[in-house]
Scaffold this motif. Structure first.
Motif, PDB file in Angstrom:
ATOM      1  N   ASP A   1     -22.515 -67.290 -69.608  1.00  0.00           N
ATOM      2  CA  ASP A   1     -22.225 -66.745 -68.275  1.00  0.00           C
ATOM      3  C   ASP A   1     -21.539 -65.384 -68.368  1.00  0.00           C
ATOM      4  O   ASP A   1     -21.954 -64.405 -67.734  1.00  0.00           O
ATOM      5  CB  ASP A   1     -21.339 -67.698 -67.480  1.00  0.00           C
ATOM      6  CG  ASP A   1     -22.044 -68.988 -67.102  1.00  0.00           C
ATOM      7  OD1 ASP A   1     -23.204 -69.169 -67.506  1.00  0.00           O
ATOM      8  OD2 ASP A   1     -21.427 -69.815 -66.405  1.00  0.00           O
ATOM      9  N   ARG A   2     -20.481 -65.316 -69.143  1.00  0.00           N
ATOM     10  CA  ARG A   2     -19.756 -64.047 -69.222  1.00  0.00           C
ATOM     11  C   ARG A   2     -20.486 -63.041 -70.109  1.00  0.00           C
ATOM     12  O   ARG A   2     -20.354 -61.834 -69.908  1.00  0.00           O
ATOM     13  CB  ARG A   2     -18.315 -64.278 -69.672  1.00  0.00           C
ATOM     14  CG  ARG A   2     -17.490 -64.942 -68.579  1.00  0.00           C
ATOM     15  CD  ARG A   2     -16.017 -64.864 -68.832  1.00  0.00           C
ATOM     16  NE  ARG A   2     -15.659 -65.618 -70.027  1.00  0.00           N
ATOM     17  CZ  ARG A   2     -14.425 -65.672 -70.510  1.00  0.00           C
ATOM     18  NH1 ARG A   2     -13.444 -65.007 -69.910  1.00  0.00           N
ATOM     19  NH2 ARG A   2     -14.153 -66.373 -71.586  1.00  0.00           N
ATOM     20  N   TRP A   3     -21.257 -63.530 -71.069  1.00  0.00           N
ATOM     21  CA  TRP A   3     -22.074 -62.597 -71.848  1.00  0.00           C
ATOM     22  C   TRP A   3     -23.087 -61.909 -70.932  1.00  0.00           C
ATOM     23  O   TRP A   3     -23.252 -60.692 -70.977  1.00  0.00           O
ATOM     24  CB  TRP A   3     -22.797 -63.322 -72.974  1.00  0.00           C
ATOM     25  CG  TRP A   3     -23.601 -62.397 -73.836  1.00  0.00           C
ATOM     26  CD1 TRP A   3     -23.150 -61.664 -74.900  1.00  0.00           C
ATOM     27  CD2 TRP A   3     -24.987 -62.062 -73.667  1.00  0.00           C
ATOM     28  NE1 TRP A   3     -24.171 -60.887 -75.413  1.00  0.00           N
ATOM     29  CE2 TRP A   3     -25.307 -61.124 -74.681  1.00  0.00           C
ATOM     30  CE3 TRP A   3     -25.983 -62.461 -72.790  1.00  0.00           C
ATOM     31  CZ2 TRP A   3     -26.592 -60.577 -74.821  1.00  0.00           C
ATOM     32  CZ3 TRP A   3     -27.256 -61.919 -72.921  1.00  0.00           C
ATOM     33  CH2 TRP A   3     -27.550 -60.985 -73.932  1.00  0.00           C
ATOM     34  N   LEU A   4     -23.754 -62.684 -70.083  1.00  0.00           N
ATOM     35  CA  LEU A   4     -24.709 -62.091 -69.140  1.00  0.00           C
ATOM     36  C   LEU A   4     -24.004 -61.119 -68.202  1.00  0.00           C
ATOM     37  O   LEU A   4     -24.514 -60.030 -67.910  1.00  0.00           O
ATOM     38  CB  LEU A   4     -25.396 -63.193 -68.329  1.00  0.00           C
ATOM     39  CG  LEU A   4     -26.406 -64.066 -69.071  1.00  0.00           C
ATOM     40  CD1 LEU A   4     -26.838 -65.240 -68.198  1.00  0.00           C
ATOM     41  CD2 LEU A   4     -27.620 -63.264 -69.510  1.00  0.00           C
ATOM     42  N   SER A   5     -22.824 -61.485 -67.729  1.00  0.00           N
ATOM     43  CA  SER A   5     -22.072 -60.599 -66.829  1.00  0.00           C
ATOM     44  C   SER A   5     -21.709 -59.293 -67.524  1.00  0.00           C
ATOM     45  O   SER A   5     -21.719 -58.219 -66.896  1.00  0.00           O
ATOM     46  CB  SER A   5     -20.796 -61.298 -66.352  1.00  0.00           C
ATOM     47  OG  SER A   5     -21.100 -62.473 -65.629  1.00  0.00           O
ATOM     48  N   ALA A  41     -19.609 -66.163 -59.788  1.00  0.00           N
ATOM     49  CA  ALA A  41     -20.718 -66.460 -58.875  1.00  0.00           C
ATOM     50  C   ALA A  41     -21.573 -67.616 -59.377  1.00  0.00           C
ATOM     51  O   ALA A  41     -22.365 -68.178 -58.614  1.00  0.00           O
ATOM     52  CB  ALA A  41     -21.593 -65.217 -58.688  1.00  0.00           C
ATOM     53  N   LEU A  42     -21.431 -67.962 -60.638  1.00  0.00           N
ATOM     54  CA  LEU A  42     -22.260 -69.013 -61.239  1.00  0.00           C
ATOM     55  C   LEU A  42     -21.540 -70.351 -61.138  1.00  0.00           C
ATOM     56  O   LEU A  42     -20.814 -70.760 -62.038  1.00  0.00           O
ATOM     57  CB  LEU A  42     -22.555 -68.665 -62.704  1.00  0.00           C
ATOM     58  CG  LEU A  42     -23.203 -67.292 -62.922  1.00  0.00           C
ATOM     59  CD1 LEU A  42     -23.364 -67.007 -64.411  1.00  0.00           C
ATOM     60  CD2 LEU A  42     -24.544 -67.199 -62.198  1.00  0.00           C
ATOM     61  N   THR A  43     -21.737 -71.014 -60.030  1.00  0.00           N
ATOM     62  CA  THR A  43     -21.032 -72.278 -59.791  1.00  0.00           C
ATOM     63  C   THR A  43     -21.770 -73.485 -60.353  1.00  0.00           C
ATOM     64  O   THR A  43     -21.310 -74.606 -60.218  1.00  0.00           O
ATOM     65  CB  THR A  43     -20.794 -72.482 -58.284  1.00  0.00           C
ATOM     66  OG1 THR A  43     -22.040 -72.381 -57.590  1.00  0.00           O
ATOM     67  CG2 THR A  43     -19.826 -71.438 -57.746  1.00  0.00           C
ATOM     68  N   PHE A  87     -32.471 -67.868 -66.652  1.00  0.00           N
ATOM     69  CA  PHE A  87     -33.148 -66.922 -65.755  1.00  0.00           C
ATOM     70  C   PHE A  87     -32.555 -66.982 -64.356  1.00  0.00           C
ATOM     71  O   PHE A  87     -32.442 -65.963 -63.659  1.00  0.00           O
ATOM     72  CB  PHE A  87     -34.659 -67.188 -65.711  1.00  0.00           C
ATOM     73  CG  PHE A  87     -35.077 -68.346 -64.851  1.00  0.00           C
ATOM     74  CD1 PHE A  87     -35.345 -68.175 -63.504  1.00  0.00           C
ATOM     75  CD2 PHE A  87     -35.184 -69.627 -65.385  1.00  0.00           C
ATOM     76  CE1 PHE A  87     -35.729 -69.238 -62.706  1.00  0.00           C
ATOM     77  CE2 PHE A  87     -35.568 -70.704 -64.595  1.00  0.00           C
ATOM     78  CZ  PHE A  87     -35.846 -70.514 -63.257  1.00  0.00           C
ATOM     79  N   SER A  88     -32.159 -68.184 -63.924  1.00  0.00           N
ATOM     80  CA  SER A  88     -31.534 -68.343 -62.616  1.00  0.00           C
ATOM     81  C   SER A  88     -30.176 -67.641 -62.580  1.00  0.00           C
ATOM     82  O   SER A  88     -29.817 -66.986 -61.589  1.00  0.00           O
ATOM     83  CB  SER A  88     -31.368 -69.835 -62.301  1.00  0.00           C
ATOM     84  OG  SER A  88     -30.658 -70.017 -61.093  1.00  0.00           O
ATOM     85  N   LYS A  89     -29.435 -67.755 -63.666  1.00  0.00           N
ATOM     86  CA  LYS A  89     -28.137 -67.096 -63.741  1.00  0.00           C
ATOM     87  C   LYS A  89     -28.296 -65.579 -63.710  1.00  0.00           C
ATOM     88  O   LYS A  89     -27.517 -64.867 -63.061  1.00  0.00           O
ATOM     89  CB  LYS A  89     -27.403 -67.528 -65.007  1.00  0.00           C
ATOM     90  CG  LYS A  89     -26.945 -68.990 -64.982  1.00  0.00           C
ATOM     91  CD  LYS A  89     -26.192 -69.355 -66.248  1.00  0.00           C
ATOM     92  CE  LYS A  89     -25.662 -70.783 -66.156  1.00  0.00           C
ATOM     93  NZ  LYS A  89     -24.859 -71.156 -67.337  1.00  0.00           N
ATOM     94  N   LYS A  95     -28.934 -64.523 -60.129  1.00  0.00           N
ATOM     95  CA  LYS A  95     -27.738 -64.640 -59.289  1.00  0.00           C
ATOM     96  C   LYS A  95     -26.722 -63.547 -59.626  1.00  0.00           C
ATOM     97  O   LYS A  95     -26.082 -62.973 -58.733  1.00  0.00           O
ATOM     98  CB  LYS A  95     -27.108 -66.020 -59.457  1.00  0.00           C
ATOM     99  CG  LYS A  95     -26.025 -66.310 -58.419  1.00  0.00           C
ATOM    100  CD  LYS A  95     -25.792 -67.796 -58.242  1.00  0.00           C
ATOM    101  CE  LYS A  95     -24.870 -68.050 -57.052  1.00  0.00           C
ATOM    102  NZ  LYS A  95     -24.669 -69.496 -56.807  1.00  0.00           N
ATOM    103  N   LEU A  96     -26.576 -63.253 -60.903  1.00  0.00           N
ATOM    104  CA  LEU A  96     -25.643 -62.189 -61.298  1.00  0.00           C
ATOM    105  C   LEU A  96     -26.106 -60.830 -60.805  1.00  0.00           C
ATOM    106  O   LEU A  96     -25.278 -59.990 -60.410  1.00  0.00           O
ATOM    107  CB  LEU A  96     -25.485 -62.175 -62.825  1.00  0.00           C
ATOM    108  CG  LEU A  96     -24.656 -63.316 -63.413  1.00  0.00           C
ATOM    109  CD1 LEU A  96     -24.752 -63.300 -64.932  1.00  0.00           C
ATOM    110  CD2 LEU A  96     -23.200 -63.219 -62.975  1.00  0.00           C
ATOM    111  N   THR A  97     -27.397 -60.593 -60.843  1.00  0.00           N
ATOM    112  CA  THR A  97     -27.928 -59.321 -60.356  1.00  0.00           C
ATOM    113  C   THR A  97     -27.643 -59.148 -58.867  1.00  0.00           C
ATOM    114  O   THR A  97     -27.218 -58.082 -58.418  1.00  0.00           O
ATOM    115  CB  THR A  97     -29.442 -59.245 -60.613  1.00  0.00           C
ATOM    116  OG1 THR A  97     -29.683 -59.335 -62.019  1.00  0.00           O
ATOM    117  CG2 THR A  97     -30.019 -57.935 -60.083  1.00  0.00           C
TER     118      THR A  97
END
Length: 216
Positions: free
Chosen positions: A23-27, A192-194, A201-203, A206-208
């Motif tokens: 999650d935080r890597w993607l962010s 935002a990723l609850t 791909f969904s994450k 949502k992050l975008t």
């Protein structure tokens, strides 16, 4: 005790964070400045090492000994004296010096981990709010701590299986985030990723969307 660096895999800090905290890597991919992105990854790599300790040792006392080792290393980190040969501590020492980070959230995080291995309740502020505030300081400087308290708790609630409580707090978190500098948002975007179990791909989608709107 022995240096836990012997347990560290050979992968780069970026690869370690990707494996430990997607999650935080993607962010962090939304941080345009490569140096700041690397600094953020160093913070997350430190947290990943703490999270991994209970998977490496099975007895609470042994886990506590490793956490005490990390707590002792903070003396060097905040004195600007990196432990040579330990990539996480070397990187963290540079980040602390470059951004003037405070020590208290790091100590609180380690103490919270010690409490957890002994069965104490999950300390949301120590595990999630403090680290998010440190990340904000890296990306946008000091003075923004209060703006991310609710966002940190949203992330903590979601990560600890309390998704309904997390969603109920999102509106308040977004009100507090309204004045957050754009460059700081990647530090809070993961809130935002609850749904921790959602596919990658969904994450990403949502992050975008969250990053475009500046809201979690």
């Amino acid at each position: 005790m022995a240096d836990p660096a012997s347990d560290l895999p050979g992968a780069s800090l970026d690869a370690r964070v990707r494996a430990a905290d997607i999650d935080r890597w993607l962010s962090s991919r939304f941080v345009a400045d490569a140096r700041l992105r690397a600094d953020l990854i160093a913070l997350y790599a430190f947290e990943a090492e703490l999270m991994a300790i209970p998977t490496r040792v099975t007895q609470p006392l042994l886990a506590e000994m490793r956490y005490v080792w990390w707590r002792e290393q903070m003396d060097g980190v905040f004195a600007g004296i990196a432990r040579k040969g330990h990539p996480v501590l070397e990187a963290l020492t540079e980040v602390v010096a470059r951004h003037g980070l405070e020590r208290a959230p790091f100590d609180a995080l380690i103490e919270a981990h010690i409490g957890r291995v002994h069965g104490e309740p999950h300390d949301l502020d120590a595990f999630y709010v403090g680290p998010m505030q440190a990340a904000i300081s890296v990306l946008a400087g000091r003075g923004l701590d209060e703006r991310v308290v609710e966002a940190g708790r949203v992330r903590g609630l979601a990560q600890s299986g309390r998704a309904d409580e997390a969603r109920a707090l999102i509106a308040a978190a977004n009100r507090a985030l309204a004045g957050l500098p754009v460059q700081a948002f990647p530090a809070v975007a993961a809130a935002a990723l609850t749904r921790p179990d959602a596919p990658e791909f969904s994450k990403r989608i949502k992050l975008t969307i969250a990053s475009a709107r500046g809201r979690i």
